[in-house]
Write a protein that holds these residues in place. Structure first.
Motif, PDB file in Angstrom:
ATOM      1  N   LEU A 191      36.330  36.384  46.450  1.00 24.34           N
ATOM      2  CA  LEU A 191      36.589  36.213  45.017  1.00 24.34           C
ATOM      3  C   LEU A 191      35.374  35.667  44.283  1.00 24.34           C
ATOM      4  O   LEU A 191      35.029  36.121  43.194  1.00 24.34           O
ATOM      5  N   ASN A 192      34.724  34.673  44.893  1.00 18.56           N
ATOM      6  CA  ASN A 192      33.546  34.077  44.254  1.00 18.56           C
ATOM      7  C   ASN A 192      32.395  35.073  44.156  1.00 18.56           C
ATOM      8  O   ASN A 192      31.692  35.125  43.142  1.00 18.56           O
ATOM      9  N   ARG A 193      32.221  35.863  45.209  1.00 22.74           N
ATOM     10  CA  ARG A 193      31.152  36.865  45.176  1.00 22.74           C
ATOM     11  C   ARG A 193      31.446  37.942  44.126  1.00 22.74           C
ATOM     12  O   ARG A 193      30.558  38.389  43.411  1.00 22.74           O
ATOM     13  N   GLU A 194      32.724  38.313  44.026  1.00 21.66           N
ATOM     14  CA  GLU A 194      33.109  39.321  43.029  1.00 21.66           C
ATOM     15  C   GLU A 194      32.914  38.786  41.619  1.00 21.66           C
ATOM     16  O   GLU A 194      32.507  39.524  40.718  1.00 21.66           O
ATOM     17  N   ARG A 195      33.178  37.485  41.431  1.00 17.45           N
ATOM     18  CA  ARG A 195      32.985  36.892  40.107  1.00 17.45           C
ATOM     19  C   ARG A 195      31.500  36.900  39.738  1.00 17.45           C
ATOM     20  O   ARG A 195      31.136  37.216  38.608  1.00 17.45           O
ATOM     21  N   ASP A 220      45.083  36.235  40.931  1.00 16.90           N
ATOM     22  CA  ASP A 220      43.867  36.635  41.650  1.00 16.90           C
ATOM     23  C   ASP A 220      44.141  36.800  43.143  1.00 16.90           C
ATOM     24  O   ASP A 220      43.426  37.518  43.832  1.00 16.90           O
ATOM     25  N   GLN A 229      28.234  42.302  33.779  1.00 17.01           N
ATOM     26  CA  GLN A 229      28.400  42.079  32.346  1.00 17.01           C
ATOM     27  C   GLN A 229      27.063  41.761  31.689  1.00 17.01           C
ATOM     28  O   GLN A 229      26.771  42.228  30.590  1.00 17.01           O
ATOM     29  N   TRP A 286      41.394  29.722  40.553  1.00 15.81           N
ATOM     30  CA  TRP A 286      41.993  30.990  40.931  1.00 15.81           C
ATOM     31  C   TRP A 286      43.509  30.865  40.899  1.00 15.81           C
ATOM     32  O   TRP A 286      44.072  29.836  41.260  1.00 15.81           O
ATOM     33  N   GLN A 318      30.570  40.406  38.941  1.00 14.34           N
ATOM     34  CA  GLN A 318      31.118  40.800  37.645  1.00 14.34           C
ATOM     35  C   GLN A 318      30.274  40.227  36.504  1.00 14.34           C
ATOM     36  O   GLN A 318      29.975  40.918  35.533  1.00 14.34           O
ATOM     37  N   LYS A 319      29.885  38.943  36.634  1.00 15.15           N
ATOM     38  CA  LYS A 319      29.054  38.333  35.607  1.00 15.15           C
ATOM     39  C   LYS A 319      27.698  39.021  35.522  1.00 15.15           C
ATOM     40  O   LYS A 319      27.159  39.229  34.427  1.00 15.15           O
TER      41      LYS A 319
END
Length: 401
Positions: free
Chosen positions: A123-127, A50, A134, A2, A130-131
């Motif tokens: 941030l990790n949860r949002e990543r 970030d 996608q 990050w 997001q994945k």
């Protein structure tokens, strides 16, 4: 890792925050430092921040103005205010701006560590989210393409009624108007004219051909590429310029030969009505079946003639030499398989190509003659009339093309 950006006008504060925690061990890189709000905004974009530590009182642009700009520039960036101002108005505005946290100077390491742990969790949860988003988008896109292929395959092979087609075609974005070209492509197995033959898995080869066709066709107004069964590729293209569409098809054929190391059977028809496409497909399919039934040598000879017909000096000896066979033997094979001599078949190819050029009123007769391998316009007219029963000029006037 990050990316962390520290924005504070005091070098001592920035330096202290840089050393406050073992950032690398926590998966964070201190990517940049800024001494004013304007610089911080530019760096946030440049480094892809970030996470940001932001002071409120900074020159050129204060911290709250910076955060407001970040909401549109980097909406996913988490902002932690680190300020010496313990004022309710500031805290209230920070809440309005969705600031992640508000810390007062001097910051305790334990407090900072606790806030960073929460930020990393977000941030990790949002990543992950997001994945997943996608992945879901990719699956939906893939399924939509698969459904469209199934729809087009069913329609073109006559499995849908006109009403069923009209109900669904707009959903699949088939916005065709006027003349439409139907192109049908089938790989020519185990034959290569210009490059060493490669061994391809049939499905992978069809996939590669579709990709090349999909990259070439966007030069034309409206087009869609799809598979029919396991070994055929089809394309529908709106026709505004016949010479342009032929040029694109030739480019596609050259690209397949060059990059895939195989040749293809390629045939197409122009339809004035979308409703007539299934009938045209059936005619093209039968044409491909006839081509597929030819022996490899005859298929290669036809391909060579249909590629280099425009050369005035094209000869039986040249074609035979290209394929490493005896000219007499090739002549006999052509007569046996096609029912015509080399010269007669070459003339057929040239006259058929000439008929295509006749639909372009800007081309003069001598230009068409030259394009199909005749230096003499008189000889071209003689050959054309012998095959069609009328001269090229009469044929053009009749509008039979």
């Amino acid at each position: 890792m990050w990316k962390l950006l520290i924005a504070d006008d005091e070098p001592r504060i920035r330096n202290g925050l840089c050393k406050a925690l073992p950032w690398a061990e926590m998966g964070i890189e201190v990517a940049a430092e800024a001494e004013n709000g304007k610089e911080a905004l530019e760096l946030a974009d440049a480094v892809g921040a970030d996470l940001m530590f932001v002071d409120i009182n900074m020159p050129f642009m204060n911290g709250l103005e910076l955060i407001e700009q970040l909401q549109t520039r980097r909406p996913g960036c988490l902002v932690i205010i680190i300020s010496g101002h313990d004022e309710f108005a500031y805290a209230q505005q920070a809440v309005r701006l969705n600031v992640f946290d508000y810390l007062l100077k001097p910051v305790q390491k334990s407090e900072l560590k606790s806030v960073i742990a929460k930020a990393l969790d977000v941030l990790n949860r949002e990543r992950v989210d997001q994945k997943y988003t996608q992945w879901m988008h990719h699956k939906l896109e893939y399924n939509a393409l698969a459904l469209r292929e199934e729809f087009l395959g069913n329609w073109i092979t006559g499995k849908l009624t006109k009403e069923q087609f009209e109900e669904e075609r707009l959903f699949y974005q088939l916005h065709f108007h006027g003349n439409v070209s139907l192109l049908l492509v089938k790989p020519l197995k185990k034959i290569s004219l210009d490059v060493p033959n490669k061994t391809w898995d049939p499905q992978l080869l069809v996939f590669a051909i579709k990709n090349i066709l999909s990259e070439v066709l966007p030069q034309l107004p409206v087009s869609v590429v799809f598979s029919i069964g396991k070994h055929q590729v089809a394309a529908l293209t709106q026709v505004s310029d016949l010479s342009a569409i032929r040029a694109v098809y030739q480019e596609f054929e050259r690209t397949v030969t060059t990059y895939l190391g195989v040749n293809v059977f390629l045939c197409h028809r122009i339809s004035g009505q979308l409703d007539d496409i299934p009938a045209h497909y059936e005619a093209l399919r039968e044409e491909l079946l006839r081509e597929s039934a030819l022996t490899p040598i005859i298929a290669m000879a036809k391909k060579y003639l249909e590629t280099y017909y425009y050369r005035e000096d094209l000869s039986l000896s040249e074609v035979a030499e290209h394929m490493n066979v005896n000219a007499t033997y090739l002549s006999k094979l052509l007569k046996r398989n096609l029912g015509k001599s080399f010269v007669d078949y070459l003339t057929d190819v040239r006259i058929k190509k000439a008929i295509q050029y006749l639909d372009d009123p800007t081309l003069k007769m001598y230009e068409i003659a030259s394009k199909v391998g005749y230096q003499s316009q008189h000889y071209f007219s003689h050959a054309f009339k012998k095959m069609t029963g009328v001269s090229p000029l009469e044929y053009r006037k009749r509008g039979e093309y």
